[in-house]
Design a protein around this motif. Structure first.
Motif, PDB file in Angstrom:
ATOM      1  N   THR A  35      36.662  80.250 103.481  1.00 41.19           N
ATOM      2  CA  THR A  35      37.516  79.318 102.732  1.00 41.19           C
ATOM      3  C   THR A  35      38.884  79.192 103.387  1.00 41.19           C
ATOM      4  OG1 THR A  35      36.395  79.786 100.627  1.00 41.19           O
ATOM      5  CG2 THR A  35      38.617  78.872 100.498  1.00 41.19           C
ATOM      6  N   MET A  36      39.343  77.962 103.551  1.00 37.61           N
ATOM      7  CA  MET A  36      40.639  77.720 104.179  1.00 37.61           C
ATOM      8  C   MET A  36      41.778  78.064 103.220  1.00 37.61           C
ATOM      9  SD  MET A  36      38.886  74.822 103.200  1.00 37.61           S
ATOM     10  CE  MET A  36      38.449  73.977 104.710  1.00 37.61           C
ATOM     11  N   PRO A  37      43.016  78.194 103.718  1.00 35.34           N
ATOM     12  CA  PRO A  37      44.149  78.565 102.858  1.00 35.34           C
ATOM     13  C   PRO A  37      44.349  77.580 101.708  1.00 35.34           C
ATOM     14  CG  PRO A  37      44.752  78.761 105.167  1.00 35.34           C
ATOM     15  CD  PRO A  37      43.415  78.072 105.135  1.00 35.34           C
ATOM     16  N   ILE A  38      44.691  78.123 100.556  1.00 34.82           N
ATOM     17  CA  ILE A  38      44.895  77.305  99.354  1.00 34.82           C
ATOM     18  C   ILE A  38      46.190  77.721  98.664  1.00 34.82           C
ATOM     19  CG2 ILE A  38      44.027  76.821  97.024  1.00 34.82           C
ATOM     20  CD1 ILE A  38      41.189  77.120  98.105  1.00 34.82           C
ATOM     21  N   LEU A  39      46.968  76.736  98.250  1.00 33.18           N
ATOM     22  CA  LEU A  39      48.111  76.964  97.364  1.00 33.18           C
ATOM     23  C   LEU A  39      47.718  76.474  95.984  1.00 33.18           C
ATOM     24  CD1 LEU A  39      51.100  77.758  96.896  1.00 33.18           C
ATOM     25  CD2 LEU A  39      51.689  75.371  97.410  1.00 33.18           C
ATOM     26  N   ALA A  40      47.676  77.392  95.015  1.00 33.95           N
ATOM     27  CA  ALA A  40      47.300  77.050  93.646  1.00 33.95           C
ATOM     28  C   ALA A  40      48.565  76.955  92.798  1.00 33.95           C
ATOM     29  CB  ALA A  40      46.346  78.102  93.079  1.00 33.95           C
ATOM     30  N   VAL A  41      49.040  75.739  92.591  1.00 31.44           N
ATOM     31  CA  VAL A  41      50.212  75.512  91.738  1.00 31.44           C
ATOM     32  C   VAL A  41      49.734  75.435  90.296  1.00 31.44           C
ATOM     33  CG1 VAL A  41      52.198  74.032  91.288  1.00 31.44           C
ATOM     34  CG2 VAL A  41      51.248  74.177  93.609  1.00 31.44           C
ATOM     35  N   CYS A  42      50.444  76.094  89.391  1.00 28.63           N
ATOM     36  CA  CYS A  42      50.035  76.029  87.983  1.00 28.63           C
ATOM     37  C   CYS A  42      51.250  75.962  87.070  1.00 28.63           C
ATOM     38  CB  CYS A  42      49.131  77.199  87.604  1.00 28.63           C
ATOM     39  SG  CYS A  42      49.801  78.819  87.929  1.00 28.63           S
ATOM     40  N   SER A  43      51.086  75.274  85.965  1.00 28.43           N
ATOM     41  CA  SER A  43      52.129  75.160  84.960  1.00 28.43           C
ATOM     42  C   SER A  43      52.207  76.448  84.160  1.00 28.43           C
ATOM     43  CB  SER A  43      51.829  73.987  84.019  1.00 28.43           C
ATOM     44  OG  SER A  43      52.682  74.029  82.888  1.00 28.43           O
ATOM     45  N   SER A  44      53.396  77.051  84.087  1.00 26.89           N
ATOM     46  CA  SER A  44      53.563  78.278  83.303  1.00 26.89           C
ATOM     47  C   SER A  44      53.505  77.987  81.808  1.00 26.89           C
ATOM     48  CB  SER A  44      54.896  78.953  83.654  1.00 26.89           C
ATOM     49  OG  SER A  44      55.983  78.090  83.393  1.00 26.89           O
ATOM     50  N   GLY A  72      39.514  88.373 101.632  1.00 32.21           N
ATOM     51  CA  GLY A  72      40.390  88.172 102.781  1.00 32.21           C
ATOM     52  C   GLY A  72      40.822  86.727 102.959  1.00 32.21           C
ATOM     53  N   VAL A  73      40.754  85.938 101.892  1.00 27.64           N
ATOM     54  CA  VAL A  73      41.125  84.521 101.939  1.00 27.64           C
ATOM     55  C   VAL A  73      42.558  84.354 101.451  1.00 27.64           C
ATOM     56  CG1 VAL A  73      40.621  82.225 101.015  1.00 27.64           C
ATOM     57  CG2 VAL A  73      38.751  83.782 101.582  1.00 27.64           C
ATOM     58  N   ALA A  74      43.309  83.492 102.124  1.00 26.37           N
ATOM     59  CA  ALA A  74      44.713  83.275 101.773  1.00 26.37           C
ATOM     60  C   ALA A  74      44.827  82.258 100.634  1.00 26.37           C
ATOM     61  CB  ALA A  74      45.486  82.780 102.990  1.00 26.37           C
ATOM     62  N   VAL A  75      44.950  82.763  99.415  1.00 28.87           N
ATOM     63  CA  VAL A  75      45.204  81.919  98.243  1.00 28.87           C
ATOM     64  C   VAL A  75      46.490  82.398  97.588  1.00 28.87           C
ATOM     65  CG1 VAL A  75      44.421  81.219  95.958  1.00 28.87           C
ATOM     66  CG2 VAL A  75      42.782  81.342  97.840  1.00 28.87           C
ATOM     67  N   THR A  76      47.450  81.498  97.448  1.00 27.32           N
ATOM     68  CA  THR A  76      48.743  81.817  96.854  1.00 27.32           C
ATOM     69  C   THR A  76      48.898  81.062  95.550  1.00 27.32           C
ATOM     70  OG1 THR A  76      49.699  82.059  99.064  1.00 27.32           O
ATOM     71  CG2 THR A  76      51.235  81.827  97.229  1.00 27.32           C
ATOM     72  N   VAL A  77      49.346  81.759  94.504  1.00 23.63           N
ATOM     73  CA  VAL A  77      49.598  81.123  93.211  1.00 23.63           C
ATOM     74  C   VAL A  77      51.094  80.849  93.074  1.00 23.63           C
ATOM     75  CG1 VAL A  77      49.469  81.347  90.700  1.00 23.63           C
ATOM     76  CG2 VAL A  77      47.620  82.247  92.132  1.00 23.63           C
ATOM     77  N   LEU A  78      51.433  79.621  92.727  1.00 31.17           N
ATOM     78  CA  LEU A  78      52.824  79.226  92.504  1.00 31.17           C
ATOM     79  C   LEU A  78      52.963  78.732  91.073  1.00 31.17           C
ATOM     80  CD1 LEU A  78      55.718  78.512  93.438  1.00 31.17           C
ATOM     81  CD2 LEU A  78      54.814  76.313  94.242  1.00 31.17           C
ATOM     82  N   GLU A  79      53.664  79.500  90.241  1.00 33.01           N
ATOM     83  CA  GLU A  79      53.916  79.098  88.860  1.00 33.01           C
ATOM     84  C   GLU A  79      55.187  78.257  88.792  1.00 33.01           C
ATOM     85  OE1 GLU A  79      53.777  82.004  85.692  1.00 33.01           O
ATOM     86  OE2 GLU A  79      52.653  83.390  86.969  1.00 33.01           O
ATOM     87  N   LYS A  80      55.121  77.159  88.025  1.00 34.04           N
ATOM     88  CA  LYS A  80      56.297  76.320  87.820  1.00 34.04           C
ATOM     89  C   LYS A  80      56.452  76.005  86.335  1.00 34.04           C
ATOM     90  CE  LYS A  80      58.562  75.178  90.553  1.00 34.04           C
ATOM     91  NZ  LYS A  80      59.695  75.912  91.203  1.00 34.04           N
ATOM     92  N   ASP A  81      57.682  76.011  85.867  1.00 33.64           N
ATOM     93  CA  ASP A  81      57.963  75.716  84.465  1.00 33.64           C
ATOM     94  C   ASP A  81      58.053  74.199  84.262  1.00 33.64           C
ATOM     95  OD1 ASP A  81      58.589  75.910  81.787  1.00 33.64           O
ATOM     96  OD2 ASP A  81      60.716  76.358  82.127  1.00 33.64           O
ATOM     97  N   PHE A  82      56.960  73.530  84.551  1.00 36.05           N
ATOM     98  CA  PHE A  82      56.825  72.090  84.364  1.00 36.05           C
ATOM     99  C   PHE A  82      55.596  71.826  83.502  1.00 36.05           C
ATOM    100  CE2 PHE A  82      58.607  71.587  88.939  1.00 36.05           C
ATOM    101  CZ  PHE A  82      59.915  71.623  88.465  1.00 36.05           C
TER     102      PHE A  82
END
Length: 319
Positions: A243-252, A272-282
């Motif tokens: 699996t390729m790199p993923i940025l998982a943006v999510c609403s807090s 070993g897959v690069a998945v990053t979670v980004l929480e945003k207050d939106f």
């Protein structure tokens, strides 16, 4: 007399319980309907201007309705910078509960085009067939077909077919996450792998888990009752080491989005897959509409995209 009183009280409380549960159920259903309507309203939220009235940045041109199939929904729009050369491509998939939405909606296009196309990137916004004409798996195949045509035409726009970045919001986020984990969809169709994927507020990484609990009615319309289908449509179950790199943006502000994103990321890390979670207050809608406009949020997403490719980084860092 005392016995009569006890019987009366037992009968009273029994009635209270019997009436209370239906009342609570009605309240729950009312809240659920309001939330579903809110999600649907957010999916179609627009600022009142049609896409045709969108004011494009200087030097930016658009090619509309490039077809990748015979259905009227199988088309995409391409926003092209002036003098584009070997340009990276952001490929955007709109949301709408798998049943509505459009590639030309302002909150899908406006701020992203204004931010990235003047920097030299090409921005593509695609349509795909919707429920009931196409289920989510067929919708994913539509997106793959669109990517393949876009890659084939990229050079004619001054783009680089090896520098695609997938992006999707809501139902579109589910589709790009599924394509990024299950390579069976793109095998033999897409000639070059994309660099990575930006998933904008999906709460649908594990469809089987959603369907096994209380859930909103639009999930039933999209995914039916087949448990095997639920797993086939779940990015969580198709995660692999490739699996390729993923940025998982999510609403807090959404517990379902956060829980599913972190569960998905935890499994990815174990592989070993690069998945990053980004929480945003939106809000759910703002996760989409404010990308390109909010400096901090946009910078965080751009940092991920820059990590995928050096030329992407160079373009994004240009003033």
């Amino acid at each position: 007399m005392f016995r009569v009183f006890i019987i009366f009280m037992l009968g009273f409380f029994t009635c209270q319980v019997s009436f209370a549960e239906p009342f609570r159920e009605k309240i729950r259903e009312r809240i659920k309907k309001r939330y579903v309507q809110k999600v649907q309203d957010e999916a179609l939220e627009d600022d009142g201007d049609s896409e045709g009235q969108l004011s494009l940045p200087d030097g930016v041109r658009v090619e509309r309705d490039i077809f990748y199939g015979s259905d009227k929904k199988q088309s995409f729009d391409v926003y092209i910078p002036a003098q584009a050369k070997d340009a990276p491509v952001i490929f955007m998939v709109h949301g709408g509960a798998w049943s509505m939405g459009n590639k030309s909606m302002q909150h899908v296009v406006k701020n992203k085009v204004a931010r990235w196309v003047p920097k030299g990137l090409i921005f593509i916004s695609t349509n795909y067939r919707l429920l009931p004409d196409a289920d989510p798996l067929e919708q994913a195949r539509d997106v793959v077909r669109a990517i393949a045509v876009a890659q084939a035409k990229a050079e004619s726009w001054g783009g680089d077919s090896s520098k695609f970045i997938l992006m999707g919001h809501s139902a579109g986020a589910h589709l790009v996450a599924l394509l990024s984990t299950d390579h069976g969809f793109s095998s033999g169709i897409v000639k070059k792998p994309w660099l990575g994927t930006v998933v904008l507020d999906s709460a649908a990484y594990d469809i089987a888990q959603i369907m096994g609990k209380r859930h909103f009615p639009f999930y039933d319309k999209a995914f039916g009752s087949d448990k095997q289908y639920w797993k086939a449509a779940s990015p969580f179950y198709s995660l692999t080491k490739e699996t390729m790199p993923i940025l998982a943006v999510c609403s807090s502000r959404r517990d379902d989005s956060i829980a599913q994103a972190y569960q998905f990321a935890k499994k990815a890390v174990s592989l070993g897959v690069a998945v990053t979670v980004l929480e945003k207050d939106f809000s759910h809608a703002e996760i989409n509409s404010r990308l390109g406009e909010d400096k901090v949020y946009t910078g965080e997403v751009e940092s991920f995209m820059a990590s995928l490719n050096e030329s992407v980084a160079n373009m994004l860092h240009e003033q």
